[in-house]
Scaffold this motif. Structure first.
Motif, PDB file in Angstrom:
ATOM      1  N   ARG A 144       0.834  -1.202   0.000  1.00 19.85           N
ATOM      2  CA  ARG A 144       0.000   0.000   0.000  1.00 19.85           C
ATOM      3  C   ARG A 144       0.869   1.252   0.000  1.00 19.85           C
ATOM      4  NH1 ARG A 144      -2.363  -3.198   4.110  1.00 19.85           N
ATOM      5  NH2 ARG A 144      -4.277  -4.215   3.404  1.00 19.85           N
ATOM      6  N   SER A 145       0.398   2.284  -0.676  1.00 20.19           N
ATOM      7  CA  SER A 145       1.066   3.584  -0.654  1.00 20.19           C
ATOM      8  C   SER A 145       0.773   4.251   0.698  1.00 20.19           C
ATOM      9  CB  SER A 145       0.538   4.466  -1.779  1.00 20.19           C
ATOM     10  OG  SER A 145      -0.839   4.783  -1.557  1.00 20.19           O
ATOM     11  N   LYS A 146       1.436   5.370   0.981  1.00 21.41           N
ATOM     12  CA  LYS A 146       1.194   6.089   2.242  1.00 21.41           C
ATOM     13  C   LYS A 146      -0.265   6.500   2.359  1.00 21.41           C
ATOM     14  CE  LYS A 146       5.847   7.945   3.042  1.00 21.41           C
ATOM     15  NZ  LYS A 146       6.660   9.168   3.222  1.00 21.41           N
ATOM     16  N   GLU A 147      -0.818   6.983   1.271  1.00 23.85           N
ATOM     17  CA  GLU A 147      -2.223   7.414   1.300  1.00 23.85           C
ATOM     18  C   GLU A 147      -3.149   6.218   1.492  1.00 23.85           C
ATOM     19  OE1 GLU A 147      -4.743  10.319   1.865  1.00 23.85           O
ATOM     20  OE2 GLU A 147      -2.629  10.677   1.429  1.00 23.85           O
ATOM     21  N   GLN A 148      -2.857   5.122   0.819  1.00 23.91           N
ATOM     22  CA  GLN A 148      -3.668   3.909   0.992  1.00 23.91           C
ATOM     23  C   GLN A 148      -3.549   3.371   2.416  1.00 23.91           C
ATOM     24  OE1 GLN A 148      -1.856   1.659  -2.243  1.00 23.91           O
ATOM     25  NE2 GLN A 148      -3.760   1.734  -3.417  1.00 23.91           N
ATOM     26  N   MET A 149      -2.349   3.445   2.996  1.00 26.10           N
ATOM     27  CA  MET A 149      -2.148   2.976   4.354  1.00 26.10           C
ATOM     28  C   MET A 149      -2.973   3.804   5.335  1.00 26.10           C
ATOM     29  SD  MET A 149      -0.248   0.440   5.610  1.00 26.10           S
ATOM     30  CE  MET A 149       1.375   0.277   4.866  1.00 26.10           C
ATOM     31  N   LYS A 150      -2.935   5.096   5.185  1.00 28.86           N
ATOM     32  CA  LYS A 150      -3.717   5.992   6.031  1.00 28.86           C
ATOM     33  C   LYS A 150      -5.198   5.653   5.957  1.00 28.86           C
ATOM     34  CE  LYS A 150      -5.130  10.864   6.106  1.00 28.86           C
ATOM     35  NZ  LYS A 150      -4.869  12.204   5.514  1.00 28.86           N
ATOM     36  N   GLU A 151      -5.721   5.527   4.751  1.00 28.60           N
ATOM     37  CA  GLU A 151      -7.135   5.210   4.554  1.00 28.60           C
ATOM     38  C   GLU A 151      -7.479   3.842   5.141  1.00 28.60           C
ATOM     39  OE1 GLU A 151     -10.325   4.604   0.846  1.00 28.60           O
ATOM     40  OE2 GLU A 151      -8.273   5.262   0.460  1.00 28.60           O
ATOM     41  N   TYR A 152      -6.583   2.884   4.965  1.00 31.12           N
ATOM     42  CA  TYR A 152      -6.828   1.526   5.451  1.00 31.12           C
ATOM     43  C   TYR A 152      -6.884   1.485   6.973  1.00 31.12           C
ATOM     44  CZ  TYR A 152      -6.343  -3.539   5.908  1.00 31.12           C
ATOM     45  OH  TYR A 152      -6.546  -4.864   6.224  1.00 31.12           O
ATOM     46  N   PHE A 153      -5.932   2.133   7.637  1.00 33.21           N
ATOM     47  CA  PHE A 153      -5.923   2.156   9.098  1.00 33.21           C
ATOM     48  C   PHE A 153      -7.190   2.797   9.653  1.00 33.21           C
ATOM     49  CE2 PHE A 153      -1.071   1.881   9.201  1.00 33.21           C
ATOM     50  CZ  PHE A 153      -1.083   0.625   9.775  1.00 33.21           C
ATOM     51  N   ILE A 154      -7.578   3.909   9.076  1.00 30.58           N
ATOM     52  CA  ILE A 154      -8.754   4.627   9.571  1.00 30.58           C
ATOM     53  C   ILE A 154     -10.006   3.772   9.424  1.00 30.58           C
ATOM     54  CG2 ILE A 154     -10.265   6.600   9.121  1.00 30.58           C
ATOM     55  CD1 ILE A 154      -7.656   8.155   8.391  1.00 30.58           C
ATOM     56  N   LYS A 155     -10.169   3.126   8.276  1.00 27.12           N
ATOM     57  CA  LYS A 155     -11.330   2.260   8.063  1.00 27.12           C
ATOM     58  C   LYS A 155     -11.307   1.070   9.019  1.00 27.12           C
ATOM     59  CE  LYS A 155     -12.398   3.262   3.217  1.00 27.12           C
ATOM     60  NZ  LYS A 155     -12.473   2.714   1.829  1.00 27.12           N
ATOM     61  N   ARG A 156     -10.117   0.500   9.258  1.00 30.31           N
ATOM     62  CA  ARG A 156      -9.993  -0.638  10.166  1.00 30.31           C
ATOM     63  C   ARG A 156     -10.398  -0.259  11.578  1.00 30.31           C
ATOM     64  NH1 ARG A 156      -6.572  -5.682   9.287  1.00 30.31           N
ATOM     65  NH2 ARG A 156      -6.612  -5.531  11.537  1.00 30.31           N
ATOM     66  N   ILE A 157      -9.918   0.878  12.038  1.00 28.18           N
ATOM     67  CA  ILE A 157     -10.249   1.317  13.395  1.00 28.18           C
ATOM     68  C   ILE A 157     -11.744   1.561  13.526  1.00 28.18           C
ATOM     69  CG2 ILE A 157      -9.978   3.205  15.050  1.00 28.18           C
ATOM     70  CD1 ILE A 157      -7.040   3.399  14.106  1.00 28.18           C
ATOM     71  N   ASP A 158     -12.344   2.232  12.560  1.00 28.78           N
ATOM     72  CA  ASP A 158     -13.785   2.501  12.599  1.00 28.78           C
ATOM     73  C   ASP A 158     -14.580   1.197  12.651  1.00 28.78           C
ATOM     74  OD1 ASP A 158     -13.489   5.233  12.586  1.00 28.78           O
ATOM     75  OD2 ASP A 158     -13.714   5.441  10.413  1.00 28.78           O
ATOM     76  N   TYR A 159     -14.137   0.201  11.881  1.00 23.94           N
ATOM     77  CA  TYR A 159     -14.815  -1.092  11.867  1.00 23.94           C
ATOM     78  C   TYR A 159     -14.614  -1.828  13.187  1.00 23.94           C
ATOM     79  CZ  TYR A 159     -16.101  -5.816  10.437  1.00 23.94           C
ATOM     80  OH  TYR A 159     -16.684  -7.060  10.369  1.00 23.94           O
ATOM     81  N   PHE A 160     -13.397  -1.809  13.694  1.00 22.59           N
ATOM     82  CA  PHE A 160     -13.071  -2.536  14.916  1.00 22.59           C
ATOM     83  C   PHE A 160     -13.853  -2.030  16.120  1.00 22.59           C
ATOM     84  CE2 PHE A 160     -10.635  -2.493  18.877  1.00 22.59           C
ATOM     85  CZ  PHE A 160     -10.499  -3.851  19.101  1.00 22.59           C
ATOM     86  N   ILE A 161     -14.023  -0.738  16.232  1.00 22.81           N
ATOM     87  CA  ILE A 161     -14.651  -0.149  17.411  1.00 22.81           C
ATOM     88  C   ILE A 161     -16.036  -0.723  17.678  1.00 22.81           C
ATOM     89  CG2 ILE A 161     -15.726   2.025  18.170  1.00 22.81           C
ATOM     90  CD1 ILE A 161     -13.125   3.427  17.361  1.00 22.81           C
ATOM     91  N   SER A 162     -16.741  -1.120  16.631  1.00 24.75           N
ATOM     92  CA  SER A 162     -18.091  -1.672  16.805  1.00 24.75           C
ATOM     93  C   SER A 162     -18.087  -3.167  17.103  1.00 24.75           C
ATOM     94  CB  SER A 162     -18.928  -1.407  15.552  1.00 24.75           C
ATOM     95  OG  SER A 162     -18.373  -2.081  14.432  1.00 24.75           O
ATOM     96  N   SER A 163     -16.896  -3.776  17.215  1.00 28.76           N
ATOM     97  CA  SER A 163     -16.816  -5.214  17.481  1.00 28.76           C
ATOM     98  C   SER A 163     -17.390  -5.549  18.857  1.00 28.76           C
ATOM     99  CB  SER A 163     -15.354  -5.684  17.420  1.00 28.76           C
ATOM    100  OG  SER A 163     -14.797  -5.448  16.156  1.00 28.76           O
ATOM    101  N   PRO A 164     -18.082  -6.671  18.986  1.00 32.72           N
ATOM    102  CA  PRO A 164     -18.662  -7.047  20.286  1.00 32.72           C
ATOM    103  C   PRO A 164     -17.621  -7.442  21.322  1.00 32.72           C
ATOM    104  CG  PRO A 164     -18.995  -8.795  18.669  1.00 32.72           C
ATOM    105  CD  PRO A 164     -18.453  -7.619  17.924  1.00 32.72           C
TER     106      PRO A 164
END
Length: 255
Positions: A202-222
């Protein structure tokens, strides 16, 4: 007899991508992670491999080997000792996104190699992360890390990282021993995922976007008990790599 399953046309491509990625990023650990890999269809048990097995179950099929995995072998994303080899096993189908599939495959290859690199497969109890305050302060830590990824300046990034570490320190103060048990899980799954992300291409921009999406998804985990390490260690590791390139080569993989 050559296999004709739905993944036969892509198996060779996956192995070629993987070999190129591990070679390109060999400097990450001063170690080429490319090694025996099993790609398994969990429905049919059809398996594709980049190496032969010693029992002759896998037959040469063009650029790879294929066969049917015996029912005595459990199927999961893991490392497994089978038929004279230590394999990285990954379930099919793989992501259509090349970065994501390289991420997963190199994560599992690190599991296969982790003992050789001085890391061990810890699975400690982190039940505090499913308690109210444990969840709250982990979420606050991750939100601060998300801000660090979005930061427009180095000073802003440092402030956000400082906030994340403060939330982590307070969580540890509320749950004695949490610093040790969380660290062990991060040394197991977290370092594997850090490796996968750094080798993903992943490029730097792709990495940034990926981390942010992962964190947003993870937070709702049971439950956060085990999966937290997939989020915390890779982000800290990525941010640290920007200022201290070889930090990962200096850490100890066991207590």
């Amino acid at each position: 007899m050559a296999q004709t399953g739905q993944y036969a046309d892509t198996a060779a491509v996956y192995f070629e991508e993987l070999q190129a990625a591990t070679k390109k990023h060999e400097h990450l650990w001063n170690y080429d992670l490319y090694a025996p890999v099993l790609l398994v269809n969990p429905t049919t048990r059809e398996v594709f491999a980049n190496k032969p097995d010693t029992a002759g179950i896998l037959k040469k099929n063009g650029k790879f080997y294929s066969g049917v995995l015996p029912k005595t072998v459990n199927i999961s994303n893991t490392s497994v000792q089978w038929s004279g080899q230590n394999w990285a096993m990954v379930m099919l189908p793989l992501s259509k996104n090349k970065n994501n599939r390289i991420n997963l495959l190199t994560h599992e290859l690190f599991h296969r190699a982790q003992r050789s690199l001085g890391f061990f497969a810890y699975n400690p109890d982190n039940t505090h992360l499913d308690k109210k305050d444990g969840r709250i302060y982990l979420r606050l830590e991750l939100e601060a890390l998300k801000k660090a990824m979005k930061a427009a300046s180095e000073n802003e990034r440092k402030e956000n990282i400082s906030d994340a570490l403060a939330f982590r320190a307070f969580r540890y103060s509320q749950y004695p021993g949490a610093d040790s048990t969380e660290n062990l899980m991060e040394l197991n799954e977290g370092i594997c995922e850090f490796t996968g992300m750094m080798m993903s291409g992943r490029s730097k921009e792709q990495m940034k976007e990926y981390f942010i999406k992962r964190i947003d998804y993870f937070i709702s985990s049971p439950s956060y008990l085990r999966s937290f390490a997939y989020e915390t260690a890779p982000v800290y590791g990525y941010l640290l790599s920007a200022i201290k390139k070889d930090w990962n080569k200096k850490i100890k993989g066991k207590i």
